[in-house]
Design a protein around this motif. Structure first.
Motif, PDB file in Angstrom:
ATOM      1  N   SER A  69      -8.502   9.135   0.030  1.00 25.59           N
ATOM      2  CA  SER A  69      -7.564   8.247  -0.648  1.00 25.59           C
ATOM      3  C   SER A  69      -7.782   6.825  -0.150  1.00 25.59           C
ATOM      4  CB  SER A  69      -6.116   8.678  -0.399  1.00 25.59           C
ATOM      5  OG  SER A  69      -5.820   8.617   0.980  1.00 25.59           O
ATOM      6  N   VAL A  70      -7.479   5.877  -1.009  1.00 24.43           N
ATOM      7  CA  VAL A  70      -7.615   4.476  -0.644  1.00 24.43           C
ATOM      8  C   VAL A  70      -6.435   4.100   0.244  1.00 24.43           C
ATOM      9  CG1 VAL A  70      -7.624   2.116  -1.513  1.00 24.43           C
ATOM     10  CG2 VAL A  70      -8.930   3.887  -2.693  1.00 24.43           C
ATOM     11  N   GLU A  71      -6.760   3.625   1.418  1.00 28.25           N
ATOM     12  CA  GLU A  71      -5.733   3.204   2.372  1.00 28.25           C
ATOM     13  C   GLU A  71      -5.342   1.749   2.125  1.00 28.25           C
ATOM     14  OE1 GLU A  71      -5.314   4.351   6.859  1.00 28.25           O
ATOM     15  OE2 GLU A  71      -6.842   2.786   6.643  1.00 28.25           O
ATOM     16  N   SER A  72      -6.330   0.916   1.818  1.00 31.75           N
ATOM     17  CA  SER A  72      -6.035  -0.487   1.524  1.00 31.75           C
ATOM     18  C   SER A  72      -7.162  -1.090   0.703  1.00 31.75           C
ATOM     19  CB  SER A  72      -5.850  -1.291   2.808  1.00 31.75           C
ATOM     20  OG  SER A  72      -7.058  -1.359   3.534  1.00 31.75           O
ATOM     21  N   ILE A  73      -6.789  -2.061  -0.110  1.00 36.04           N
ATOM     22  CA  ILE A  73      -7.743  -2.863  -0.869  1.00 36.04           C
ATOM     23  C   ILE A  73      -7.278  -4.301  -0.753  1.00 36.04           C
ATOM     24  CG2 ILE A  73      -8.653  -3.450  -3.142  1.00 36.04           C
ATOM     25  CD1 ILE A  73      -8.385  -0.576  -3.968  1.00 36.04           C
ATOM     26  N   SER A  74      -8.204  -5.186  -0.449  1.00 38.20           N
ATOM     27  CA  SER A  74      -7.866  -6.603  -0.375  1.00 38.20           C
ATOM     28  C   SER A  74      -9.060  -7.420  -0.838  1.00 38.20           C
ATOM     29  CB  SER A  74      -7.467  -6.988   1.054  1.00 38.20           C
ATOM     30  OG  SER A  74      -8.518  -6.706   1.953  1.00 38.20           O
ATOM     31  N   ASN A  75      -8.774  -8.643  -1.202  1.00 35.75           N
ATOM     32  CA  ASN A  75      -9.825  -9.548  -1.633  1.00 35.75           C
ATOM     33  C   ASN A  75      -9.809 -10.754  -0.719  1.00 35.75           C
ATOM     34  OD1 ASN A  75     -11.116 -11.794  -3.105  1.00 35.75           O
ATOM     35  ND2 ASN A  75     -11.356 -10.264  -4.693  1.00 35.75           N
ATOM     36  N   HIS A  76     -10.942 -11.017  -0.105  1.00 36.00           N
ATOM     37  CA  HIS A  76     -11.088 -12.160   0.793  1.00 36.00           C
ATOM     38  C   HIS A  76     -12.262 -12.996   0.311  1.00 36.00           C
ATOM     39  CE1 HIS A  76      -8.200 -10.517   3.608  1.00 36.00           C
ATOM     40  NE2 HIS A  76      -8.797  -9.356   3.454  1.00 36.00           N
ATOM     41  N   ALA A  77     -11.961 -14.195  -0.120  1.00 38.22           N
ATOM     42  CA  ALA A  77     -12.987 -15.140  -0.575  1.00 38.22           C
ATOM     43  C   ALA A  77     -13.892 -14.537  -1.654  1.00 38.22           C
ATOM     44  CB  ALA A  77     -13.816 -15.628   0.615  1.00 38.22           C
ATOM     45  N   GLY A  78     -13.296 -13.797  -2.570  1.00 43.19           N
ATOM     46  CA  GLY A  78     -14.049 -13.231  -3.680  1.00 43.19           C
ATOM     47  C   GLY A  78     -14.771 -11.934  -3.382  1.00 43.19           C
ATOM     48  N   HIS A  79     -14.528 -11.350  -2.236  1.00 43.47           N
ATOM     49  CA  HIS A  79     -15.163 -10.087  -1.863  1.00 43.47           C
ATOM     50  C   HIS A  79     -14.089  -9.040  -1.636  1.00 43.47           C
ATOM     51  CE1 HIS A  79     -18.953 -12.142  -1.502  1.00 43.47           C
ATOM     52  NE2 HIS A  79     -18.354 -13.051  -0.771  1.00 43.47           N
ATOM     53  N   TRP A  80     -14.224  -7.926  -2.325  1.00 45.16           N
ATOM     54  CA  TRP A  80     -13.269  -6.839  -2.192  1.00 45.16           C
ATOM     55  C   TRP A  80     -13.570  -6.031  -0.945  1.00 45.16           C
ATOM     56  CZ3 TRP A  80      -9.039  -6.724  -4.994  1.00 45.16           C
ATOM     57  CH2 TRP A  80      -9.030  -7.414  -6.206  1.00 45.16           C
ATOM     58  N   GLN A  81     -12.534  -5.710  -0.204  1.00 40.91           N
ATOM     59  CA  GLN A  81     -12.659  -4.838   0.953  1.00 40.91           C
ATOM     60  C   GLN A  81     -11.809  -3.610   0.678  1.00 40.91           C
ATOM     61  OE1 GLN A  81     -11.500  -7.196   4.311  1.00 40.91           O
ATOM     62  NE2 GLN A  81     -13.429  -8.319   4.318  1.00 40.91           N
ATOM     63  N   CYS A  82     -12.413  -2.449   0.863  1.00 48.93           N
ATOM     64  CA  CYS A  82     -11.726  -1.192   0.602  1.00 48.93           C
ATOM     65  C   CYS A  82     -11.796  -0.328   1.851  1.00 48.93           C
ATOM     66  CB  CYS A  82     -12.383  -0.461  -0.568  1.00 48.93           C
ATOM     67  SG  CYS A  82     -11.661   1.160  -0.889  1.00 48.93           S
ATOM     68  N   ARG A  83     -10.675   0.219   2.232  1.00 52.50           N
ATOM     69  CA  ARG A  83     -10.624   1.173   3.341  1.00 52.50           C
ATOM     70  C   ARG A  83     -10.178   2.506   2.766  1.00 52.50           C
ATOM     71  NH1 ARG A  83     -10.824   0.641   8.628  1.00 52.50           N
ATOM     72  NH2 ARG A  83     -10.455  -1.600   8.553  1.00 52.50           N
ATOM     73  N   MET A  84     -11.008   3.532   2.966  1.00 52.13           N
ATOM     74  CA  MET A  84     -10.721   4.874   2.461  1.00 52.13           C
ATOM     75  C   MET A  84     -10.482   5.800   3.642  1.00 52.13           C
ATOM     76  SD  MET A  84     -12.724   6.974  -0.468  1.00 52.13           S
ATOM     77  CE  MET A  84     -12.242   5.729  -1.650  1.00 52.13           C
ATOM     78  N   ARG A  85      -9.517   6.701   3.497  1.00 52.07           N
ATOM     79  CA  ARG A  85      -9.147   7.604   4.586  1.00 52.07           C
ATOM     80  C   ARG A  85      -9.177   9.036   4.098  1.00 52.07           C
ATOM     81  NH1 ARG A  85      -7.370   7.644   9.328  1.00 52.07           N
ATOM     82  NH2 ARG A  85      -6.952   5.440   9.513  1.00 52.07           N
ATOM     83  N   ARG A  90     -10.065  18.909  11.763  1.00 52.91           N
ATOM     84  CA  ARG A  90     -10.609  18.415  13.037  1.00 52.91           C
ATOM     85  C   ARG A  90     -10.242  16.970  13.340  1.00 52.91           C
ATOM     86  NH1 ARG A  90     -16.688  19.610  11.700  1.00 52.91           N
ATOM     87  NH2 ARG A  90     -16.101  17.779  10.547  1.00 52.91           N
ATOM     88  N   CYS A  91     -10.180  16.126  12.319  1.00 50.54           N
ATOM     89  CA  CYS A  91      -9.996  14.699  12.604  1.00 50.54           C
ATOM     90  C   CYS A  91      -9.461  13.952  11.383  1.00 50.54           C
ATOM     91  CB  CYS A  91     -11.323  14.083  13.028  1.00 50.54           C
ATOM     92  SG  CYS A  91     -12.552  14.050  11.719  1.00 50.54           S
ATOM     93  N   SER A  92      -9.125  12.723  11.629  1.00 50.74           N
ATOM     94  CA  SER A  92      -8.755  11.793  10.578  1.00 50.74           C
ATOM     95  C   SER A  92      -9.730  10.630  10.692  1.00 50.74           C
ATOM     96  CB  SER A  92      -7.321  11.316  10.775  1.00 50.74           C
ATOM     97  OG  SER A  92      -7.004  10.359   9.805  1.00 50.74           O
ATOM     98  N   ARG A  93     -10.259  10.185   9.568  1.00 52.26           N
ATOM     99  CA  ARG A  93     -11.272   9.147   9.616  1.00 52.26           C
ATOM    100  C   ARG A  93     -11.035   8.127   8.521  1.00 52.26           C
ATOM    101  NH1 ARG A  93     -17.271   9.977   8.150  1.00 52.26           N
ATOM    102  NH2 ARG A  93     -18.001   7.876   8.445  1.00 52.26           N
ATOM    103  N   SER A  94     -11.385   6.903   8.809  1.00 55.93           N
ATOM    104  CA  SER A  94     -11.257   5.816   7.863  1.00 55.93           C
ATOM    105  C   SER A  94     -12.607   5.121   7.737  1.00 55.93           C
ATOM    106  CB  SER A  94     -10.192   4.840   8.360  1.00 55.93           C
ATOM    107  OG  SER A  94     -10.057   3.768   7.480  1.00 55.93           O
ATOM    108  N   CYS A  95     -12.988   4.747   6.519  1.00 55.07           N
ATOM    109  CA  CYS A  95     -14.249   4.054   6.275  1.00 55.07           C
ATOM    110  C   CYS A  95     -13.960   2.797   5.476  1.00 55.07           C
ATOM    111  CB  CYS A  95     -15.197   4.933   5.472  1.00 55.07           C
ATOM    112  SG  CYS A  95     -15.625   6.455   6.319  1.00 55.07           S
ATOM    113  N   LYS A  96     -14.661   1.739   5.812  1.00 58.00           N
ATOM    114  CA  LYS A  96     -14.431   0.454   5.164  1.00 58.00           C
ATOM    115  C   LYS A  96     -15.711  -0.017   4.483  1.00 58.00           C
ATOM    116  CE  LYS A  96     -12.942  -4.223   6.225  1.00 58.00           C
ATOM    117  NZ  LYS A  96     -12.548  -5.146   7.283  1.00 58.00           N
TER     118      LYS A  96
END
Length: 144
Positions: A69-85, A90-96
């Protein structure tokens, strides 16, 4: 799932300006689209026919095992940043990820979530970001 194809698709997504339909179909192939239940396959096809690529990528993420699931989406200076969790027993992991195109940023985060952490860290920078940084640096040098 065909994990051996994930790095190649991740490289292709990093090199594109905007996400296209064939990239999403390639992701669906990697994630064994045919293994989805009938309802999800119909919904995915309808989203692709409507050119709703972001929604189709989100459906692939939600259909993954374990679901992403998408944890966060933001736009910084025209570039989208997405963090998926995702969380497994066994674990919890987040990828950006980061990309100029929102749907591509989400797909890149989904692909990164299936790669080993060490592989994801070694991913090369997005070429257009390198170009912009080099250009800004050149401009700053000329201005001084």
């Amino acid at each position: 799932m065909k994990p051996e194809n994930i790095p190649a698709l991740a490289d292709r997504v990093a090199d594109i300006r905007i996400l296209r339909e064939h990239h999403v179909w390639a992701a669906a192939d990697i994630f064994d689209f045919d293994d989805l239940d009938d309802r999800s396959r119909r919904k995915f096809r309808a989203l692709m026919e409507a050119d709703a690529l972001l929604d189709a990528v989100l459906l692939l993420a939600a259909s993954a095992e374990p679901p992403r699931s998408v944890e966060s989406i933001s736009n910084h200076a025209g570039h989208w940043q997405c963090r998926m969790r995702y969380a497994s027993a066994r674990c919890s992991r987040s990828c950006k990820s980061e990309h100029a195109d929102l749907a591509a940023a989400v797909l890149a985060a989904l692909l990164a979530s299936f790669q080993q952490p060490s592989t994801a860290r070694r991913r090369r920078a997005i070429p257009f970001l390198q170009h912009e940084r080099a250009h800004r640096h050149d401009t700053q040098i000329r201005d001084h």
